[in-house]
Motif scaffolding. Structure first.
Motif, short mmCIF file in Angstrom:
data_model
loop_
_atom_site.label_atom_id
_atom_site.label_comp_id
_atom_site.label_asym_id
_atom_site.label_seq_id
_atom_site.Cartn_x
_atom_site.Cartn_y
_atom_site.Cartn_z
N ALA A 136 0.83 -1.20 0.00
CA ALA A 136 0.00 0.00 0.00
C ALA A 136 0.87 1.26 0.00
CB ALA A 136 -0.93 -0.01 1.21
N THR A 137 1.94 1.25 0.79
CA THR A 137 2.84 2.40 0.87
C THR A 137 3.53 2.64 -0.47
OG1 THR A 137 3.27 1.97 3.22
CG2 THR A 137 4.85 3.36 2.06
N LEU A 138 4.02 1.59 -1.10
CA LEU A 138 4.67 1.73 -2.40
C LEU A 138 3.70 2.29 -3.44
CD1 LEU A 138 6.65 -1.63 -2.53
CD2 LEU A 138 7.61 0.65 -2.18
N ALA A 139 2.45 1.87 -3.37
CA ALA A 139 1.44 2.38 -4.31
C ALA A 139 1.21 3.88 -4.08
CB ALA A 139 0.14 1.61 -4.15
N LEU A 140 1.15 4.28 -2.83
CA LEU A 140 0.94 5.69 -2.50
C LEU A 140 2.10 6.56 -3.00
CD1 LEU A 140 -0.55 5.46 1.10
CD2 LEU A 140 -1.72 6.23 -0.96
N PHE A 141 3.30 5.98 -3.02
CA PHE A 141 4.47 6.72 -3.47
C PHE A 141 4.72 6.53 -4.97
CE2 PHE A 141 5.16 7.08 1.00
CZ PHE A 141 5.98 8.19 1.18
N SER A 142 3.74 5.97 -5.68
CA SER A 142 3.78 5.83 -7.14
C SER A 142 4.94 4.98 -7.64
CB SER A 142 3.82 7.22 -7.81
OG SER A 142 2.68 7.97 -7.46
N VAL A 143 5.33 3.98 -6.86
CA VAL A 143 6.33 3.02 -7.30
C VAL A 143 5.68 2.08 -8.31
CG1 VAL A 143 7.88 1.16 -6.56
CG2 VAL A 143 7.59 3.19 -5.13
N ALA A 144 6.44 1.63 -9.29
CA ALA A 144 5.90 0.74 -10.33
C ALA A 144 5.35 -0.54 -9.72
CB ALA A 144 7.00 0.40 -11.33
N PRO A 145 4.14 -0.96 -10.11
CA PRO A 145 3.53 -2.18 -9.54
C PRO A 145 4.40 -3.43 -9.66
CG PRO A 145 1.91 -0.94 -10.80
CD PRO A 145 3.24 -0.28 -11.04
N ALA A 146 5.25 -3.50 -10.68
CA ALA A 146 6.12 -4.67 -10.85
C ALA A 146 7.08 -4.84 -9.67
CB ALA A 146 6.91 -4.55 -12.15
N ALA A 147 7.32 -3.77 -8.93
CA ALA A 147 8.26 -3.82 -7.81
C ALA A 147 7.57 -4.23 -6.51
CB ALA A 147 8.94 -2.46 -7.61
N PHE A 148 6.24 -4.27 -6.49
CA PHE A 148 5.51 -4.53 -5.25
C PHE A 148 5.88 -5.86 -4.61
CE2 PHE A 148 1.53 -1.69 -6.18
CZ PHE A 148 2.35 -0.59 -6.23
N LYS A 149 5.71 -6.95 -5.37
CA LYS A 149 5.87 -8.28 -4.79
C LYS A 149 7.29 -8.56 -4.31
CE LYS A 149 5.06 -12.17 -7.20
NZ LYS A 149 4.30 -13.32 -7.77
N PRO A 150 8.33 -8.35 -5.13
CA PRO A 150 9.68 -8.63 -4.63
C PRO A 150 10.09 -7.76 -3.47
CG PRO A 150 9.77 -7.51 -6.76
CD PRO A 150 8.35 -7.92 -6.54
N THR A 151 9.69 -6.47 -3.49
CA THR A 151 10.04 -5.57 -2.38
C THR A 151 9.36 -6.03 -1.10
OG1 THR A 151 10.25 -3.70 -3.91
CG2 THR A 151 9.99 -3.18 -1.57
N ALA A 152 8.07 -6.33 -1.18
CA ALA A 152 7.33 -6.75 0.01
C ALA A 152 7.88 -8.05 0.57
CB ALA A 152 5.85 -6.92 -0.34
N LEU A 153 8.27 -8.98 -0.29
CA LEU A 153 8.80 -10.25 0.19
C LEU A 153 10.14 -10.08 0.89
CD1 LEU A 153 7.87 -12.59 -2.83
CD2 LEU A 153 6.91 -12.67 -0.52
N VAL A 154 11.01 -9.23 0.35
CA VAL A 154 12.31 -8.99 0.99
C VAL A 154 12.12 -8.33 2.36
CG1 VAL A 154 14.45 -7.67 0.87
CG2 VAL A 154 13.63 -8.87 -1.15
#
Length: 245
Positions: free
Chosen positions: A33-51
Motif C-alpha cells: 500500500a505504501t509503495l502504491a501511494l508513493f507511485s512506485v511501479a507495480p512490478a516492484a511490489f511483490k519482490p520488495t514486500a517479500l524482501v
C-alpha cells in the motif's frame, strides 16, 4: 525518486514494520500500500514486500521465540504444505485487477470478525486436525506467493477465531510462517527471471529498525487486548488500502 520523497518512504516503512511486527506480522500488505501511494511501479511490489517481510519476520521470530511464545505443534502442519505452494505462487503472476480487490476483501472481513474477538481464559485451546491444517496451509501458501503478502495476515485471524492458539502464541507462529513463505515466494519469483529493485536495501534497513521496536513491544510489553486491537486495525487499514489504492 528525490531525497525528501525517499526519506518519507523510509519513515513510512519503519512505522509499518513496527506496527505489523508487534503482532508477529512482516507487514507486506502495508508495504504494498505504501509503495502504491508513493507511485512506485507495480512490478516492484511483490519482490520488495517479500524482501522486507523476510527482514521483519526474521526479527519477530527471534524475539517471540526467545520470549517462549512459539509452538512447533501449531506451526508445522500449516508450514509443510504452505512452503511449496508459496514457491509456486511466487513463480506465477496474478493481474492486479484480480488479486488486489480479492486480498482487500479478505483482510477487511477478517478485521471485522476479529474486532469482536476476545481471548477467553476459561475456554481451552483446540488443535486443528491435520487434514484441515494441511489444506489451509496450502491455500495460504499459494495466496502468499501470488500476492507477496506472506500469509501470516490470513493465518493469525484464522487461528484466533477458531481458538487454535493463544494471542502471543499465534503471533510467534505467524512470524515464522511469514518468514518461510516469504523465502519460498521470493525464490519462486527469482526463478521466473524477475529481479529485486535496487532501492530495496535502504528500505530493508528501515524495516529492520521498525521490526525490532515492534517485536519487542509485542512480545512482552503490550497487553493481549491491545495486540488483538492492533491486529484488527492493521487488517482493516491494509484491506482498504488494497481496495482503494
Amino acid at each position: 525518486m528525490t531525497l525528501p520523497l525517499l526519506t518519507l518512504l523510509l519513515a513510512a516503512v519503519l512505522v509499518v514494520a513496527a506496527l505489523y511486527s508487534s503482532v508477529g506480522h512482516g507487514g507486506a500488505s502495508g508495504y504494498i500500500a505504501t509503495l502504491a501511494l508513493f507511485s512506485v511501479a507495480p512490478a516492484a511490489f511483490k519482490p520488495t514486500a517479500l524482501v522486507l517481510n523476510l527482514v521483519v519476520a526474521g526479527v519477530a521470530t527471534c524475539i517471540f521465540f526467545r520470549a517462549g511464545h512459539f509452538s512447533w505443534r501449531l506451526f508445522w502442519p500449516f508450514a509443510v504444505t504452505s512452503i511449496p505452494c508459496s514457491f509456486i505462487g511466487g513463480y506465477l503472476s496474478l493481474p492486479d485487477h484480480i488479486y488486489k480487490p480479492l486480498v482487500g476483501l479478505v483482510l477487511v472481513a477478517s478485521a471485522l470478525r476479529l474486532s469482536f474477538h476476545s481471548e477467553r481464559k476459561t475456554e481451552p485451546v483446540r488443535h486443528p486436525s491435520m487434514p484441515v491444517a494441511f489444506l489451509a496451509g496450502a491455500l495460504l501458501g499459494l495466496l502468499s506467493g501470488l500476492t507477496g503478502v506472506g500469509g501470516g495476515i490470513f493465518l493469525s485471524p484464522l487461528l484466533l477465531l477458531l481458538n487454535w492458539g493463544k494471542v502471543r502464541e499465534v503471533s510467534a507462529v505467524a512470524a515464522l510462517f511469514i518468514l518461510v513463505n516469504s523465502a519460498a515466494g521470493l525464490l519462486g519469483h527469482l526463478s521466473s527471471l524477475q529481479q529485486i529493485p535496487s532501492f530495496v536495501p535502504p528500505l530493508a534497513f528501515a524495516a529492520l529498525s521498525g521490526g525490532v521496536i515492534g517485536s519487542y513491544l509485542g512480545s512482552a510489553r503490550l497487553p493481549v487486548a491491545g495486540i488483538v486491537k492492533a491486529l484488527s486495525l492493521v487488517l482493516m487499514v491494509a484491506g482498504f488500502k488494497m481496495l482503494l489504492v
